[in-house]
Write a protein that holds these residues in place. Structure first.
Motif, mmCIF file in Angstrom:
data_model
loop_
_atom_site.group_PDB
_atom_site.id
_atom_site.type_symbol
_atom_site.label_atom_id
_atom_site.label_comp_id
_atom_site.label_asym_id
_atom_site.label_seq_id
_atom_site.Cartn_x
_atom_site.Cartn_y
_atom_site.Cartn_z
ATOM 1 N N GLU A 1 0.808 -1.033 0.066
ATOM 2 C CA GLU A 1 -0.089 -0.019 -0.001
ATOM 3 C C GLU A 1 0.867 1.140 0.019
ATOM 4 O OE1 GLU A 1 -3.527 2.305 2.526
ATOM 5 O OE2 GLU A 1 -2.828 0.082 3.146
ATOM 6 N N ALA A 2 1.856 1.373 0.840
ATOM 7 C CA ALA A 2 2.768 2.475 1.005
ATOM 8 C C ALA A 2 3.608 2.537 -0.202
ATOM 9 C CB ALA A 2 3.485 2.351 2.295
ATOM 10 N N TYR B 1 2.655 11.292 -10.707
ATOM 11 C CA TYR B 1 1.647 12.230 -10.846
ATOM 12 C C TYR B 1 1.744 13.303 -10.043
ATOM 13 C CZ TYR B 1 -0.086 8.254 -13.375
ATOM 14 O OH TYR B 1 -0.451 6.934 -14.488
ATOM 15 N N GLY B 2 2.418 13.314 -9.003
ATOM 16 C CA GLY B 2 2.340 14.365 -8.200
ATOM 17 C C GLY B 2 0.951 14.526 -7.259
ATOM 18 N N ARG B 3 0.421 13.456 -7.490
ATOM 19 C CA ARG B 3 -0.558 13.185 -6.140
ATOM 20 C C ARG B 3 -1.052 11.474 -6.433
ATOM 21 N NH1 ARG B 3 -5.477 16.455 -9.206
ATOM 22 N NH2 ARG B 3 -6.553 15.436 -7.428
ATOM 23 N N PRO B 4 -1.749 11.187 -5.307
ATOM 24 C CA PRO B 4 -2.003 9.894 -5.203
ATOM 25 C C PRO B 4 -3.268 9.150 -5.769
ATOM 26 C CG PRO B 4 -2.612 10.899 -3.219
ATOM 27 C CD PRO B 4 -1.894 11.966 -3.973
ATOM 28 N N ASP B 5 -4.002 10.099 -6.295
ATOM 29 C CA ASP B 5 -5.483 9.857 -6.997
ATOM 30 C C ASP B 5 -5.561 10.352 -8.299
ATOM 31 O OD1 ASP B 5 -5.518 12.535 -6.167
ATOM 32 O OD2 ASP B 5 -7.429 12.702 -5.491
ATOM 33 N N PRO B 6 -4.483 10.112 -9.207
ATOM 34 C CA PRO B 6 -4.825 10.623 -10.731
ATOM 35 C C PRO B 6 -5.909 10.195 -11.312
ATOM 36 C CG PRO B 6 -3.039 8.727 -10.552
ATOM 37 C CD PRO B 6 -3.475 9.065 -9.005
ATOM 38 N N GLN C 1 15.407 12.716 -3.921
ATOM 39 C CA GLN C 1 15.175 13.248 -2.728
ATOM 40 C C GLN C 1 13.544 13.337 -2.800
ATOM 41 O OE1 GLN C 1 17.161 13.722 0.067
ATOM 42 N NE2 GLN C 1 15.104 14.050 1.061
ATOM 43 N N ASP C 2 12.974 13.542 -3.773
ATOM 44 C CA ASP C 2 11.567 13.646 -3.809
ATOM 45 C C ASP C 2 11.075 12.429 -3.428
ATOM 46 O OD1 ASP C 2 11.286 16.302 -4.575
ATOM 47 O OD2 ASP C 2 11.564 15.914 -6.634
ATOM 48 N N LEU C 3 11.504 11.260 -4.145
ATOM 49 C CA LEU C 3 11.053 9.809 -3.724
ATOM 50 C C LEU C 3 11.312 9.664 -2.220
ATOM 51 C CD1 LEU C 3 9.524 7.369 -4.314
ATOM 52 C CD2 LEU C 3 11.685 6.297 -5.287
ATOM 53 N N ASN D 1 8.596 8.730 3.060
ATOM 54 C CA ASN D 1 8.625 8.990 4.324
ATOM 55 C C ASN D 1 7.173 9.465 4.738
ATOM 56 O OD1 ASN D 1 11.365 8.560 4.590
ATOM 57 N ND2 ASN D 1 12.087 10.675 4.838
ATOM 58 N N GLN D 2 6.668 10.573 3.966
ATOM 59 C CA GLN D 2 5.195 10.756 4.275
ATOM 60 C C GLN D 2 4.212 9.608 4.244
ATOM 61 O OE1 GLN D 2 4.837 13.837 1.021
ATOM 62 N NE2 GLN D 2 6.192 15.008 1.827
ATOM 63 N N ASN D 3 4.391 8.824 3.428
ATOM 64 C CA ASN D 3 3.424 7.524 3.404
ATOM 65 C C ASN D 3 3.764 6.632 4.328
ATOM 66 O OD1 ASN D 3 1.774 8.109 0.904
ATOM 67 N ND2 ASN D 3 3.231 8.081 -0.124
ATOM 68 N N THR D 4 4.909 6.622 4.932
ATOM 69 C CA THR D 4 5.137 5.724 6.124
ATOM 70 C C THR D 4 5.143 6.316 7.657
ATOM 71 O OG1 THR D 4 7.557 5.812 5.796
ATOM 72 C CG2 THR D 4 6.611 4.283 4.428
#
Length: 560
Positions: free
Chosen positions: A423-424, A434-439, A452-454, A459-462
């Motif tokens: 999931e994460a 896409y810059g968003r989780p709901d494209p 670094q973006d990844l 980190n944000q998702n976990t």
């Protein structure tokens, strides 16, 4: 769309037939070099390219109109164009410039603007040029033009310029951060040949003089992904109905002489591959244009909406065509999401390569995922970091980590996925792309990303900091080594990384068939092992690590 075409054709008719006397400069052959201040001070809005391809002379004639918007005051414009292509005229906003106002000594064409340009200005630069473009020594790895012939002797031509850049045949800013907002192409070829290219087809025009122009338009294309493909093609096409509710054409341009059964079998793979990517990553990014593939006289390349295919319909036991699947991955990893710098090229190649074992599992189950991952690990070199944290050109990456950006990147992605969970992981990949989780079709556009973006997205998702994992695998040349020591009935494990940093990656240990997980806090773990017990470290092969038997295998190979 066809503005300037009359002017273009007049210049093309008058262009001198120059033999290629010079070689491409080292500057031209390096793609992704730092931009000039003037290049950073403009937005590249549109390129309108009129190109005439002359097969029997192996030369081209072109007129390019480049539209910019100025974002900081400048006194010159700068673009790149190979010096083997002679420039006959330069215009600024329609006015012919005297020769002392522009120069192109090494392949960076600089146009002086004495009065300067203020913020908000929209200059239009038109360049007429002609010549024999660089011939690819070994496309696609060493790129340029491929002048070939079909089995029945007809012209079969392609471009492949990822490593060398767009300036091999059209004037551009040869840097990933300077994509044009739109590229229009008007490709004139001998009548009877077909010229499929990027984006949407806008029609063709037979001029009645032995030449026909094919017109295309593509939004937000990667500069190196603009491609010429010319041959006696036949188009196989169908409509793809996406799981996201939209529909778009799938087209395969293949040689008329190809075996119809092989053509049909390959074309039948388009739909399930698209469905896999849409289910795994998200919507096909260019659904308002097409999913296109063209057969080429070189192996392949990820040309946006017109991927090059030269695998000759080979079967290899995977149950799918690996080349078709890999190049399609780049519509997401490379064309929709583009690396900020070549140092981040593994985001294209490593994540794209990981889609192959995932697709093997999608089609045939776990055995095929593990088989492909094992093949990748056997080919790791581990002599250079995949990511350095500094600017690098494409050539530096190719000559440094090389194929590790594919295989080490993919194996790292597998370890990351199994560590943080599906999931994460997939939410992170979708957000990266896409810059968003709901494209959904219409709610995203192309974007640039870095390693670094990844890291930040994971980190944000976990809710945890996984920078140490990226550092241990991607920013060190050596693989993390899981060192084992045994004293009495205690088995001790500890991680050793290339930089000696903390590496708390959990490890599963199987003892006489029973599996337990060691947390490896501080990079260390310990477990009781009865005398005579069979011990297997990481029985499901979840973690990428140094394996001495793989190193011994590599050392034994004759190509080492």
């Amino acid at each position: 769309m066809l503005r300037g075409l009359v002017f273009a054709l007049a210049l093309l008719a008058a262009a001198p037939a120059l033999a290629q006397e010079r070689q491409s400069t080292p500057f031209t052959l390096e793609s992704g070099q730092p931009r000039t201040p003037e290049q950073e001070a403009v937005r590249f809005d549109q390129a309108d390219l009129t190109l005439k391809i002359i097969p029997n002379q192996k030369r081209i004639e072109g007129v390019a109109t480049l539209d910019f918007t100025v974002t900081s005051p400048i006194r010159r414009l700068a673009v790149e164009l190979d010096t083997v292509l002679a420039i006959s005229e330069v215009r600024l906003d329609g006015q012919v410039l005297p020769a002392d106002r522009w120069s192109n000594p090494e392949g960076r064409l600089t146009v002086e603007i004495p009065d300067g340009l203020a913020v908000g200005a929209t200059p239009s630069l038109t360049i007429a040029y002609a010549g024999a473009p660089r011939v690819a020594p070994r496309a696609p790895w060493s790129g340029g033009f491929v002048w070939s012939q079909t089995p029945d002797g007809q012209p079969w031509i392609a471009t492949a310029v990822q490593g060398e850049g767009c300036d091999i045949f059209w004037p551009c800013i040869d840097h990933p951060l300077s994509e044009s907002g739109r590229v229009n192409l008007h490709i004139t070829v001998p009548t009877g040949l077909v010229a499929p290219s990027n984006g949407r087809f806008l029609g063709s025009e037979d001029h009645g003089d032995g030449w026909t122009t094919w017109n295309w338009s593509a939004a937000n294309p990667n500069t190196y992904a603009i491609a010429l493909n010319i041959g006696p093609y036949e188009e196989t096409t169908a409509t793809y109905h996406s799981r996201f509710g939209n529909s778009f054409p799938m087209s395969f341009w293949h040689l008329k002489s190809d075996d119809p059964e092989k053509v049909a079998a390959l074309f039948a793979e388009f739909k399930p591959m698209l469905d896999f990517y849409e289910a795994t990553v998200g919507p096909f990014p260019f659904g308002d244009e097409k999913m296109g593939v063209v057969e080429t006289p070189h192996l392949g390349m990820e040309h946006q909406t017109i991927n090059a295919y030269g695998n000759q319909y080979r079967l290899d036991g995977r149950g799918y065509d690996w080349l078709l699947q890999h190049e399609l991955a780049h519509e997401w990893f490379g064309n929709q999401m583009t690396n900020i710098d070549a140092d981040d090229l593994w985001l294209h190649e490593g994540l794209g390569a990981y889609m192959q074992p995932l697709y093997g599992r999608w089609l045939h189950g776990d055995r095929y995922l593990q088989t492909e991952l094992a093949e990748m690990q056997r080919d790791l070199v581990n002599e250079h970091p995949v990511v350095t944290g500094r600017h690098r050109t494409d050539a530096e990456v190719s000559n440094g980590p090389g194929n590790d950006i594919y295989f080490k990147g993919a194996l790292f992605a597998h370890t990351l996925r199994l560590l943080i969970g599906d999931e994460a992981f997939f939410r992170s990949i979708t957000t990266l792309v896409y810059g968003r989780p709901d494209p959904q079709p219409g709610n995203f556009t192309t974007l640039y990303r870095s390693t670094q973006d990844l890291i930040d997205i994971v980190n944000q998702n976990t809710g945890q900091d996984y920078g140490w994992l990226f550092r241990g695998y991607l920013m060190n040349a050596a693989l993390p080594d899981l060192v084992q020591t045994r004293e009495g009935d205690r088995l001790s494990l500890h991680w050793v990384t290339g930089d000696g940093a903390d590496f708390p990656l959990p490890v599963e240990v199987e003892i006489d068939g029973r599996v337990q997980t060691l947390a490896m806090t501080g990079g260390r773990g310990e477990v009781a092992v009865p005398e005579g017990a069979h011990v297997l470290i990481d029985p499901a092969n979840k973690v990428l690590r140094r394996l001495p038997f793989i190193e011994a295998y590599r050392a034994s190979r004759p190509d080492r």
